[in-house]
Each structure stands twice: as C-alpha cells, then as structure tokens.
Design a protein around this motif. Sequence first.
Motif, PDB file in Angstrom:
ATOM      1  N   SER A  13      26.784  31.785  32.951  1.00 14.40           N
ATOM      2  CA  SER A  13      27.542  30.510  32.541  1.00 14.40           C
ATOM      3  C   SER A  13      28.774  30.982  31.318  1.00 14.40           C
ATOM      4  N   ARG A  14      28.289  31.849  30.329  1.00 14.29           N
ATOM      5  CA  ARG A  14      29.280  32.383  29.293  1.00 14.29           C
ATOM      6  C   ARG A  14      29.990  33.338  29.806  1.00 14.29           C
ATOM      7  N   LEU A  15      29.875  34.049  30.778  1.00 14.30           N
ATOM      8  CA  LEU A  15      30.829  35.113  31.375  1.00 14.30           C
ATOM      9  C   LEU A  15      31.807  34.269  32.055  1.00 14.30           C
ATOM     10  N   LEU A  36      34.124  32.934  29.409  1.00 15.19           N
ATOM     11  CA  LEU A  36      35.068  33.896  29.091  1.00 15.19           C
ATOM     12  C   LEU A  36      36.040  34.631  29.950  1.00 15.19           C
ATOM     13  N   ARG A  37      35.788  34.676  31.203  1.00 18.54           N
ATOM     14  CA  ARG A  37      36.558  34.972  32.237  1.00 18.54           C
ATOM     15  C   ARG A  37      37.826  33.848  32.133  1.00 18.54           C
ATOM     16  N   ALA A  66      38.919  21.295  29.674  1.00 20.53           N
ATOM     17  CA  ALA A  66      40.296  21.158  29.423  1.00 20.53           C
ATOM     18  C   ALA A  66      40.574  21.810  28.181  1.00 20.53           C
ATOM     19  N   TRP A  67      39.844  21.620  27.055  1.00 26.14           N
ATOM     20  CA  TRP A  67      40.219  22.187  25.810  1.00 26.14           C
ATOM     21  C   TRP A  67      40.563  23.760  25.988  1.00 26.14           C
ATOM     22  N   ALA A  68      39.457  24.336  26.732  1.00 28.23           N
ATOM     23  CA  ALA A  68      39.306  25.878  26.745  1.00 28.23           C
ATOM     24  C   ALA A  68      40.741  26.114  27.448  1.00 28.23           C
ATOM     25  N   SER A 118      39.384  41.258  32.197  1.00 28.22           N
ATOM     26  CA  SER A 118      39.038  40.426  33.249  1.00 28.22           C
ATOM     27  C   SER A 118      38.314  41.389  34.252  1.00 28.22           C
ATOM     28  N   ALA A 119      38.616  42.690  34.370  1.00 28.10           N
ATOM     29  CA  ALA A 119      37.877  43.402  35.274  1.00 28.10           C
ATOM     30  C   ALA A 119      36.480  43.717  34.876  1.00 28.10           C
TER      31      ALA A 119
END
Length: 236
Positions: free
Chosen positions: A16-18, A21-22, A153-155, A198-199
């Motif tokens: 979920s965190r990844l 972040l992605r 939305a905020w992210a 991103s990679a």
Amino acid sequence: MTQPTHDEAHAGTLGSRLNWLRAAVLGANDGIVSTAGLVVGVAGATDDRSALLTAGLAGLLAGSMSMAAGEYVSVSTQLDSEKAALALERRELREQPDAELEELTELLEQRGLTREVAHEAAQQLTERDALRAHARVELGIDPDDLTNPWHAAWASFLSFTVGALLPLLAIVLPPAGWRLGVTVVSVLAALVLTGWLSARLGSADPGRAVLRNVGGGALAMGVTYAAGALLGAAGV
C-alpha cells in the motif's frame, strides 16, 4: 544467542505504501511534463515574463485540480464498490452461514492448507469475525482500512503541484536569455529522477524508464516550442 527479530512491514502494508509513493512520483512527473510543455510553448511565442507566469500558473492550477478531481472520482467509485461488496458479504453471512463457511474453507484450501486444517481455520476465523475473514480472504479488502478518496485527491493535487513548480520557476526566474535553456535542463534532470524512482518502486529496469521519461518530456517540449514559435512568427 541472539533471537531473530521480525520488525519488517507486512506485505500488504508495504504494498500500500509503495502504491501511494508510486502515485506521488507519477503525479509529480505529470506536473513536470505538462507544465513544461505549456511554458516552453508560450516561450516559443513570447519572452514576456507576465505571459509566461500567467500561462504557467494557469497550467499548474488547472492540472492539479483536474488530477485531484479525477482521483477523487476514481477512488470514490472504488470505495463504493468495496462498500457494496462488504454489504453483500454481510447479507450472505446472515442468510446462509453454512455455505459461507464452506466457501471460506475452500478458499483456504486453495492457499495450500489441507481440508481438515482449512475447515478448522475457517471455523475459528468465523467465530472471531466472520465478515473480516471473508473480506480479507475472499475479497482482498481490509474493512478497517478502506480507500479514502480525499486522501487520494490531496496526494494527487500536491504531487502535481510540486512537479509543476519546477518548470514554472525555471521559466520565470532566470534572465530572458537563459530561461529556455535553464527550463529544458532542469526539466530533463527532474525527469531522469522521476523515471529512476518510478522504475525502482516498480522493480523495473531504470535505464529504459529514464529513457522513456526523458524522451517523452523532450518531445513534448520540442513540439510545443515549435508550435509557439510558429504562432509567434505568424503574429497570432
């Protein structure tokens, strides 16, 4: 003798965190490319700082609001689907508990447990919290951690804004003769970074991702600059 520790994040939490972040990296990348294309296109037609600032700010605000609205609608749809699935599961557990117990047993069997162990585990999970057990095993949903459209939305709004600020500042802060060069170099350097990030987050080859990212950004700036230069030469 040192006892082994188990402090690493669970797979679901880490995934979920990844994903968040992605999404932030990709949102920033969109802000960089779209705003850079816009301001470079305007720079092809005029070197007026006010025109460049107005175009850049308009692009930043329009893009960030569009990203936020799109993400809110998308995640709201996902949230509605999750709530509907949980409501259906709750009704099925109330109306046909035996069938749901058998279904949970079969799902656990499919994960490698023997029939006996799967049935015993299904019974214990059902006695503890039947809805949570079915939500996680059958639906892949955590009832205590449903998707939040406002967070998404905020992210998206913030990541796009951060990315868009780079080309905007690069085009308006330097002297007139340096604006285009500083903007192009800054944008391409930022695209190298976002492509690499991103990679890495997706466990892909950074080289290819960086080339695609830089190539796409360079093409966008080249096309918009050419269009702006033609319009400027035509006096439009």
